[in-house]
Design an enzyme around this catalytic site. Sequence first.
Site: not given
Ligand code: GAL
Length: 420
Positions: A158, A207, A229
């Site tokens: 991430d 993203w 998301d």
């Molecule tokens: C977001 C990600 C999600 C999930 C989440 C966990 O940034 O896009 O899929 O992993 O973090 O905190």
Amino acid sequence: MAMESRSATLQSFLTLLLTLSGFHLAESSGTNLGLTPHMGWSTWNVAQCRAASARYALDAAEKFISLGLKDLGYEYINIDDCWSTRKRGASGKLAPDPVKWPDGIKAVADQIHDMGLKFGLYGCAGQMTCAGFPGSEGHAASDVDQLVGWGVDFWKFDNCYTPCKVNPRPETCPRPAGNSKTWYAPMRDAILTARSARQIHFNLCNWGRDEVWKWGAQYGAQSWRISPDNYGDWASIERIATAAAPISQHSGPGGFNDLDMLYLGSPKLNAHQERLHFGLWGMLKSPLVLGLDLGNISASTLETLTNRGVIAVNQDPLGRAAAMFRPPGAPEPEPGRIYPYWAGELVDGVVIGLCAGMVAGRYGVEFRDVPGLGRKSYEWKEMYTGQTGRGSGVAFDIGLHDMRVVKVAVPGAREGHVGL
Ligand code: GAL
């Protein structure tokens, strides 16, 4: 238009040559990982932080066997954010939360491997993960050593709490300061160095920043998120599917656009919307990663996510993602709305998606208007209803937000005719 179709023909020809000669993007980067989109299950859409535990992982693995999901190709059991302690161990190592992982990570990964499945974990390029657990900034090589030691097969990476010129840390940059490539370079190096010891699927989760679909493969990744998301509602399905359509040419064997985890089972989606969600993610060659409690699944949701036809389309060895096409007389696509007409080449035919994304009604096409097909009679099969036929076109009555996925057989299209 003529130019476009000439370059499409050239592209098809090149792909055919590459396919026939056995060349894959993945092989050029020294791995056979991700030749088709990965399939699995992840904790995040099930119960966010609460699900990042050994119990959830092992329960899901058992369900993969008992529900027949493993036989359909679902393979990865992926743990998302919140699996570690809030602080690194004294030696600077990542430490699994002892309550969630009483026997540690390796014991669980071993059990999952013994079941013929694969095990994934989540990390982050910044100081912390999005939920505030330790990130890999300054620790990439040591963290990957730990992944190798534990037997991890998949690493979702991430981009929260990364260096931010605009806001002081620990905020996540609302807009990237600099380029997320910079944040990902140390982990890319660590993962590539470790590939001789362990083949870890590298999944980038920035993203869609910085047009990651153009450089994800060079960063050793087999898949990359193209958008923020999926929140499990219809607006997310519209937003992500329409964002994926114009960049479908950047997906291919060894590196696929990741439209985010599936949200089948979400209380905000009805059966029609679930079919369209699954059908489009399948046709667009997104990874198919379930995000629901497999112990509490409705018959209709199970029927959709076990649809063999859609899965076969997703796993087609050609790995060519579908795109929107505009038959004569059809309106122009509207930004952010699901367009009715989609098509993509398969190794042994063409798949057509018909979506009632805006209004219920009768949707059909003449095959001569579909990219990859001609003015002929073809055999076809619809994946959700099982209807089959032969002719120069198809048409269906489709309820609001529902979809039909039609495979049209083109005998001898590529590596021999496989059939419907
Ligand atoms: C977001 C990600 C999600 C999930 C989440 C966990 O940034 O896009 O899929 O992993 O973090 O905190």
